[in-house]
Design a protein around this motif. Structure first.
Motif, PDB file in Angstrom:
ATOM      1  N   ALA A   1       6.682   3.213  10.685  1.00  0.00           N
ATOM      2  CA  ALA A   1       5.273   2.846  10.517  1.00  0.00           C
ATOM      3  C   ALA A   1       4.540   4.007   9.872  1.00  0.00           C
ATOM      4  CB  ALA A   1       4.636   2.493  11.854  1.00  0.00           C
ATOM      5  N   THR A   2       3.404   3.713   9.259  1.00  0.00           N
ATOM      6  CA  THR A   2       2.548   4.744   8.678  1.00  0.00           C
ATOM      7  C   THR A   2       1.101   4.426   9.043  1.00  0.00           C
ATOM      8  OG1 THR A   2       4.038   5.066   6.799  1.00  0.00           O
ATOM      9  CG2 THR A   2       1.779   5.862   6.565  1.00  0.00           C
ATOM     10  N   ILE A   3       0.395   5.428   9.550  1.00  0.00           N
ATOM     11  CA  ILE A   3      -1.020   5.255   9.863  1.00  0.00           C
ATOM     12  C   ILE A   3      -1.833   5.918   8.748  1.00  0.00           C
ATOM     13  CG2 ILE A   3      -2.885   5.787  11.478  1.00  0.00           C
ATOM     14  CD1 ILE A   3      -0.812   5.728  13.721  1.00  0.00           C
ATOM     15  N   ALA A   4      -2.331   5.072   7.830  1.00  0.00           N
ATOM     16  CA  ALA A   4      -3.156   5.565   6.732  1.00  0.00           C
ATOM     17  C   ALA A   4      -4.610   5.143   6.895  1.00  0.00           C
ATOM     18  CB  ALA A   4      -2.628   5.055   5.397  1.00  0.00           C
ATOM     19  N   SER A   5      -4.856   4.291   7.880  1.00  0.00           N
ATOM     20  CA  SER A   5      -6.219   3.840   8.183  1.00  0.00           C
ATOM     21  C   SER A   5      -6.261   3.471   9.656  1.00  0.00           C
ATOM     22  CB  SER A   5      -6.607   2.638   7.322  1.00  0.00           C
ATOM     23  OG  SER A   5      -5.884   1.492   7.732  1.00  0.00           O
ATOM     24  N   VAL A   6      -7.459   3.314  10.191  1.00  0.00           N
ATOM     25  CA  VAL A   6      -7.605   2.923  11.592  1.00  0.00           C
ATOM     26  C   VAL A   6      -7.002   1.546  11.835  1.00  0.00           C
ATOM     27  CG1 VAL A   6      -9.302   2.377  13.389  1.00  0.00           C
ATOM     28  CG2 VAL A   6      -9.597   4.414  11.977  1.00  0.00           C
ATOM     29  N   ASP A   7      -7.086   0.661  10.857  1.00  0.00           N
ATOM     30  CA  ASP A   7      -6.520  -0.685  11.013  1.00  0.00           C
ATOM     31  C   ASP A   7      -5.008  -0.648  11.254  1.00  0.00           C
ATOM     32  OD1 ASP A   7      -9.002  -1.812  10.663  1.00  0.00           O
ATOM     33  OD2 ASP A   7      -8.708  -2.292   8.538  1.00  0.00           O
ATOM     34  N   ASP A   8      -4.349   0.385  10.770  1.00  0.00           N
ATOM     35  CA  ASP A   8      -2.893   0.482  10.920  1.00  0.00           C
ATOM     36  C   ASP A   8      -2.463   0.760  12.354  1.00  0.00           C
ATOM     37  OD1 ASP A   8      -2.510   0.099   8.178  1.00  0.00           O
ATOM     38  OD2 ASP A   8      -2.618   2.253   7.744  1.00  0.00           O
ATOM     39  N   ILE A   9      -3.404   1.158  13.213  1.00  0.00           N
ATOM     40  CA  ILE A   9      -3.068   1.509  14.594  1.00  0.00           C
ATOM     41  C   ILE A   9      -2.746   0.271  15.423  1.00  0.00           C
ATOM     42  CG2 ILE A   9      -4.029   2.509  16.725  1.00  0.00           C
ATOM     43  CD1 ILE A   9      -5.704   4.370  14.909  1.00  0.00           C
ATOM     44  N   GLU A  10      -3.383  -0.840  15.101  1.00  0.00           N
ATOM     45  CA  GLU A  10      -3.252  -2.045  15.927  1.00  0.00           C
ATOM     46  C   GLU A  10      -1.799  -2.490  16.053  1.00  0.00           C
ATOM     47  OE1 GLU A  10      -5.204  -6.518  16.426  1.00  0.00           O
ATOM     48  OE2 GLU A  10      -5.702  -5.277  14.679  1.00  0.00           O
ATOM     49  N   GLY A  11      -1.387  -2.752  17.298  1.00  0.00           N
ATOM     50  CA  GLY A  11      -0.057  -3.266  17.580  1.00  0.00           C
ATOM     51  C   GLY A  11       1.037  -2.220  17.727  1.00  0.00           C
ATOM     52  N   LEU A  12       0.753  -0.972  17.374  1.00  0.00           N
ATOM     53  CA  LEU A  12       1.768   0.069  17.486  1.00  0.00           C
ATOM     54  C   LEU A  12       1.921   0.538  18.928  1.00  0.00           C
ATOM     55  CD1 LEU A  12       0.929   2.299  14.376  1.00  0.00           C
ATOM     56  CD2 LEU A  12       2.771   0.610  14.596  1.00  0.00           C
ATOM     57  N   LYS A  13       3.145   0.865  19.288  1.00  0.00           N
ATOM     58  CA  LYS A  13       3.425   1.451  20.605  1.00  0.00           C
ATOM     59  C   LYS A  13       3.307   2.966  20.459  1.00  0.00           C
ATOM     60  CE  LYS A  13       7.274  -0.659  20.282  1.00  0.00           C
ATOM     61  NZ  LYS A  13       8.678  -1.105  20.453  1.00  0.00           N
ATOM     62  N   VAL A  14       2.349   3.554  21.155  1.00  0.00           N
ATOM     63  CA  VAL A  14       1.977   4.943  20.907  1.00  0.00           C
ATOM     64  C   VAL A  14       1.999   5.761  22.193  1.00  0.00           C
ATOM     65  CG1 VAL A  14       0.166   6.484  20.040  1.00  0.00           C
ATOM     66  CG2 VAL A  14       0.513   4.251  18.961  1.00  0.00           C
ATOM     67  N   ARG A  15       2.604   6.926  22.107  1.00  0.00           N
ATOM     68  CA  ARG A  15       2.421   7.933  23.158  1.00  0.00           C
ATOM     69  C   ARG A  15       1.149   8.710  22.815  1.00  0.00           C
ATOM     70  NH1 ARG A  15       2.299  13.014  22.890  1.00  0.00           N
ATOM     71  NH2 ARG A  15       2.167  14.114  24.861  1.00  0.00           N
ATOM     72  N   GLY A  16       0.153   8.644  23.702  1.00  0.00           N
ATOM     73  CA  GLY A  16      -1.145   9.239  23.412  1.00  0.00           C
ATOM     74  C   GLY A  16      -1.405  10.507  24.194  1.00  0.00           C
ATOM     75  N   VAL A  17      -2.482  11.208  23.803  1.00  0.00           N
ATOM     76  CA  VAL A  17      -2.903  12.450  24.442  1.00  0.00           C
ATOM     77  C   VAL A  17      -4.324  12.286  24.961  1.00  0.00           C
ATOM     78  CG1 VAL A  17      -3.314  14.920  24.144  1.00  0.00           C
ATOM     79  CG2 VAL A  17      -1.420  13.819  22.919  1.00  0.00           C
ATOM     80  N   GLY A  18      -4.510  12.125  26.269  1.00  0.00           N
ATOM     81  CA  GLY A  18      -5.819  12.065  26.886  1.00  0.00           C
ATOM     82  C   GLY A  18      -6.736  11.039  26.239  1.00  0.00           C
TER      83      GLY A  18
END
Length: 347
Positions: free
Chosen positions: A154-171
């Motif tokens: 996957a590539t996140i080039a815009s905020v719209d690209d975030i939807e549906g991705l499984k993400v390890r997040g920070v706070g």
């Protein structure tokens, strides 16, 4: 002569007239003796010893030998160690003032963030009193540097690209991603490689210098520089009873060494982060810099968590609105200093 400076021991030694003897302070650090933060801690300890001509030294206990990260605040306040590293995210109420440095605002520059945080922690009376009530004294600050994100498939080039991705997040940065449609997966940064490799996660938030340290370049296809913010509420604190029992000269050595941390760590992170990004480019990994308009969407998404922090600050008697105004002004001040003069190590 070496002594463990709990409050009682300090009083005994000073009462015996041994103030001129060498003083060794015990320092608790939950992390290992490697990496950028360890380099900064060693620099701080060396600076104190240099400034004091060897009269004031640290015995650093690495790897949680004295206390784990979750127990650092009480460990220092209660005298298990004379000083040590506190990570504010483990203590959202008690360290609410310091937690301002973790917020997802427009604050991506590590040196700027550290300098602004350091000034705020030293000058703000509300924070000083809150720490004093906990038997703590602020000495100096670190940062993890800017939050970015590496992905496999996957590539996140815009905020719209975030939807549906499984993400390890920070706070709060992870929570802001969830608000954009990401599916957050609870996972240590040290397990992210395996998570990416197995498909348990598509992306992991992290920091550029972590990529080669954890070998993410072997597994990720893309890396997005978000120009968003950083996790900067981690630093050196000291037991107030011990600090107050030191001479004014010894206190000055400690504070001056703490103030020197941002320049040292800022240079370390600048070199390591730049080298990591270049390494990824050399390996054919797609490196994307999020456009300003997209970055602003993330800043706006993070405002919910800024508001939550303000309420937390109010709960402990700190005016979060005033503190944020002061902090933003300091970020602007040091951002302008970089624009006018460059970084200290470049001058």
């Amino acid at each position: 002569m070496t002594k463990f400076l709990t409050t009682a021991a300090l009083a005994l030694v000073l009462g015996a007239g041994a103030a001129a003897a060498q003083t060794t302070l015990f320092f608790g650090e939950a992390g290992p003796n490697r990496g950028a933060r360890a380099d900064a801690i060693n620099f701080f300890a060396d600076e104190v010893e240099r400034r004091s001509d060897g009269d004031l030294t640290f015995d650093i206990q690495w790897g949680g030998a004295l206390f784990k990260a979750e127990a650092a605040r009480s460990g220092i306040a209660d005298g298990v160690a004379d000083a040590g590293t506190i990570i504010a995210v483990y203590f959202p109420q008690e360290m609410a003032g310091y937690g301002i440095a973790d917020l997802p605002i427009n604050n991506p520059d590590p040196w700027v963030g550290m300098k602004a945080t350091d000034d705020l922690m030293r000058s703000n009376e509300q924070i000083q009193q809150n720490l004093a009530d906990q038997n703590l004294v602020y000495i100096g600050t670190f940062t993890t540097s800017a939050i970015n994100v590496g992905c496999k498939g996957a590539t996140i080039a815009s905020v719209d690209d975030i939807e549906g991705l499984k993400v390890r997040g920070v706070g709060a940065y992870g929570q802001a991603f969830a608000d954009q449609g990401a599916n957050l997966v609870s996972m240590s940064i040290y397990d992210a490689y395996q998570g990416l490799d197995s498909g348990l996660i598509d992306c992991s938030q992290g920091y550029s210098y972590v990529v080669p340290a954890l070998q993410w370049q072997e597994i990720i296809d893309s890396y997005t520089i978000m120009n968003w913010g950083q996790v900067g509420a981690l630093g050196v604190f000291m037991n107030k009873d011990v600090f107050d029992g030191l001479s004014e000269e010894e206190q000055t050595w400690l504070m001056e060494a703490g103030q020197a941390i941002p320049d040292e760590l800022g240079e370390i992170l600048s070199v390591e982060n730049d080298a990591a990004v270049q390494m990824m480019r050399d390996k054919g990994i797609e490196v994307v810099e999020l456009p300003d308009a997209e970055r602003q969407k993330l800043v706006e998404a993070g405002s919910t968590y800024v508001d939550q922090w303000k309420q937390t600050a109010a709960n402990v008697g700190i005016d979060g609105e005033a503190l944020m105004t002061e902090y933003q002004s300091l970020i602007d001040q040091y951002t302008q200093e970089v624009a006018d003069q460059g970084y200290p190590w470049e001058r």
